[in-house]
Design a protein around this motif. Structure first.
Motif, PDB file in Angstrom:
ATOM      1  N   PHE A   1      23.589  24.105  43.842  1.00  0.00           N
ATOM      2  CA  PHE A   1      24.002  25.497  43.972  1.00  0.00           C
ATOM      3  C   PHE A   1      25.520  25.599  43.894  1.00  0.00           C
ATOM      4  CE2 PHE A   1      19.936  25.122  45.913  1.00  0.00           C
ATOM      5  CZ  PHE A   1      19.302  26.337  45.731  1.00  0.00           C
ATOM      6  N   ASP A   2      25.987  26.776  43.471  1.00  0.00           N
ATOM      7  CA  ASP A   2      27.397  27.148  43.536  1.00  0.00           C
ATOM      8  C   ASP A   2      27.488  28.349  44.462  1.00  0.00           C
ATOM      9  OD1 ASP A   2      27.892  25.230  41.584  1.00  0.00           O
ATOM     10  OD2 ASP A   2      27.949  26.693  39.960  1.00  0.00           O
ATOM     11  N   LEU A   3      28.632  28.499  45.124  1.00  0.00           N
ATOM     12  CA  LEU A   3      28.851  29.661  45.977  1.00  0.00           C
ATOM     13  C   LEU A   3      30.193  30.273  45.631  1.00  0.00           C
ATOM     14  CD1 LEU A   3      27.891  31.425  48.379  1.00  0.00           C
ATOM     15  CD2 LEU A   3      29.203  29.887  49.864  1.00  0.00           C
ATOM     16  N   TYR A   4      30.170  31.569  45.378  1.00  0.00           N
ATOM     17  CA  TYR A   4      31.380  32.337  45.104  1.00  0.00           C
ATOM     18  C   TYR A   4      31.598  33.323  46.235  1.00  0.00           C
ATOM     19  CZ  TYR A   4      30.978  30.613  40.324  1.00  0.00           C
ATOM     20  OH  TYR A   4      30.890  29.813  39.221  1.00  0.00           O
ATOM     21  N   GLY A   5      32.851  33.547  46.577  1.00  0.00           N
ATOM     22  CA  GLY A   5      33.189  34.509  47.613  1.00  0.00           C
ATOM     23  C   GLY A   5      34.436  35.269  47.231  1.00  0.00           C
ATOM     24  N   PRO A   6      34.811  36.236  48.045  1.00  0.00           N
ATOM     25  CA  PRO A   6      35.989  37.035  47.731  1.00  0.00           C
ATOM     26  C   PRO A   6      37.243  36.168  47.703  1.00  0.00           C
ATOM     27  CG  PRO A   6      34.810  37.914  49.641  1.00  0.00           C
ATOM     28  CD  PRO A   6      34.177  36.623  49.294  1.00  0.00           C
ATOM     29  N   ALA A   7      38.079  36.389  46.693  1.00  0.00           N
ATOM     30  CA  ALA A   7      39.369  35.696  46.636  1.00  0.00           C
ATOM     31  C   ALA A   7      40.266  36.293  47.705  1.00  0.00           C
ATOM     32  CB  ALA A   7      39.996  35.869  45.253  1.00  0.00           C
ATOM     33  N   PRO A   8      41.053  35.469  48.399  1.00  0.00           N
ATOM     34  CA  PRO A   8      41.947  35.989  49.439  1.00  0.00           C
ATOM     35  C   PRO A   8      42.968  36.954  48.834  1.00  0.00           C
ATOM     36  CG  PRO A   8      41.839  33.587  49.499  1.00  0.00           C
ATOM     37  CD  PRO A   8      41.133  34.024  48.267  1.00  0.00           C
ATOM     38  N   GLN A   9      42.942  38.188  49.279  1.00  0.00           N
ATOM     39  CA  GLN A   9      43.816  39.217  48.725  1.00  0.00           C
ATOM     40  C   GLN A   9      45.281  39.025  49.101  1.00  0.00           C
ATOM     41  OE1 GLN A   9      42.439  41.639  46.573  1.00  0.00           O
ATOM     42  NE2 GLN A   9      40.783  40.156  46.786  1.00  0.00           N
ATOM     43  N   ALA A  10      45.563  38.307  50.179  1.00  0.00           N
ATOM     44  CA  ALA A  10      46.942  38.122  50.634  1.00  0.00           C
ATOM     45  C   ALA A  10      47.775  37.294  49.666  1.00  0.00           C
ATOM     46  CB  ALA A  10      46.943  37.464  52.014  1.00  0.00           C
ATOM     47  N   PHE A  11      47.145  36.544  48.774  1.00  0.00           N
ATOM     48  CA  PHE A  11      47.873  35.686  47.854  1.00  0.00           C
ATOM     49  C   PHE A  11      48.367  36.413  46.603  1.00  0.00           C
ATOM     50  CE2 PHE A  11      45.526  32.327  50.133  1.00  0.00           C
ATOM     51  CZ  PHE A  11      46.614  31.565  50.502  1.00  0.00           C
TER      52      PHE A  11
END
Length: 126
Positions: free
Chosen positions: A47-57
Motif C-alpha cells: 500500500f501507499d499512503l498520501y496525506g496533506p502536504a504541510p502548508q507551513a512550508f
C-alpha cells in the motif's frame, strides 16, 4: 478559495469511477476542513499512503489541496498504524481507499505542483 473536504472527496471518487477505477470512502471527517488521506492498494499486498502536504512550508499558499506521499510499498498494518496515530491528533480526517495495480494515482503532489523539492527537503544538512 479552497473547496470543502466533502466536495473534494466526492469529486475524487466520482473521477476515479468515471475512469474505470475503484474508490471507497472508509472514513468521513469534518465536512468543511477535515484532512484528507488517500490509501492506495497496489493489489499485490502493498500500500501507499498520501496525506496533506504541510502548508507551513510554502511561501505562497496554494489554491487547492496538495498531497505528499507518507508511506510507499508498505503492508496494510503500517498504513493502519499511521492512521491510528493521526486519529489521536486529529479525529476529523477523511480516508479514501483506492485500488491501483501500478500505484499510480492522479493527486496534486506538492513537489510536482511547485516544481521544487518536497517540503522540508534540505532542512537538515549532513
Amino acid at each position: 478559495m479552497r473547496v470543502t473536504s466533502e466536495f473534494f472527496v466526492s469529486a475524487l471518487v466520482r473521477r476515479l469511477f468515471a475512469e474505470g477505477g475503484f474508490a471507497a470512502v472508509s472514513r468521513r471527517g469534518a465536512e468543511e476542513a477535515g484532512a484528507v488521506f488517500v490509501s492506495v492498494d497496489r493489489l499485490d499486498g502493498t500500500f501507499d499512503l498520501y496525506g496533506p502536504a504541510p502548508q507551513a512550508f510554502f511561501s505562497e499558499q496554494p489554491q487547492g489541496r496538495l498531497f505528499e506521499r507518507i508511506l510507499s510499498g508498505v503492508a496494510a498494518e503500517a498504513v493502519s498504524e499511521r492512521l491510528q496515530r493521526e486519529a489521536r491528533m486529529d479525529p476529523d480526517y477523511w480516508l479514501v481507499e483506492i485500488e491501483a495495480r501500478d500505484g499510480a494515482v492522479d493527486l496534486p503532489l506538492a513537489a510536482e505542483e511547485d516544481n521544487q523539492p518536497p517540503p522540508g527537503a534540505g532542512f537538515f544538512k549532513f
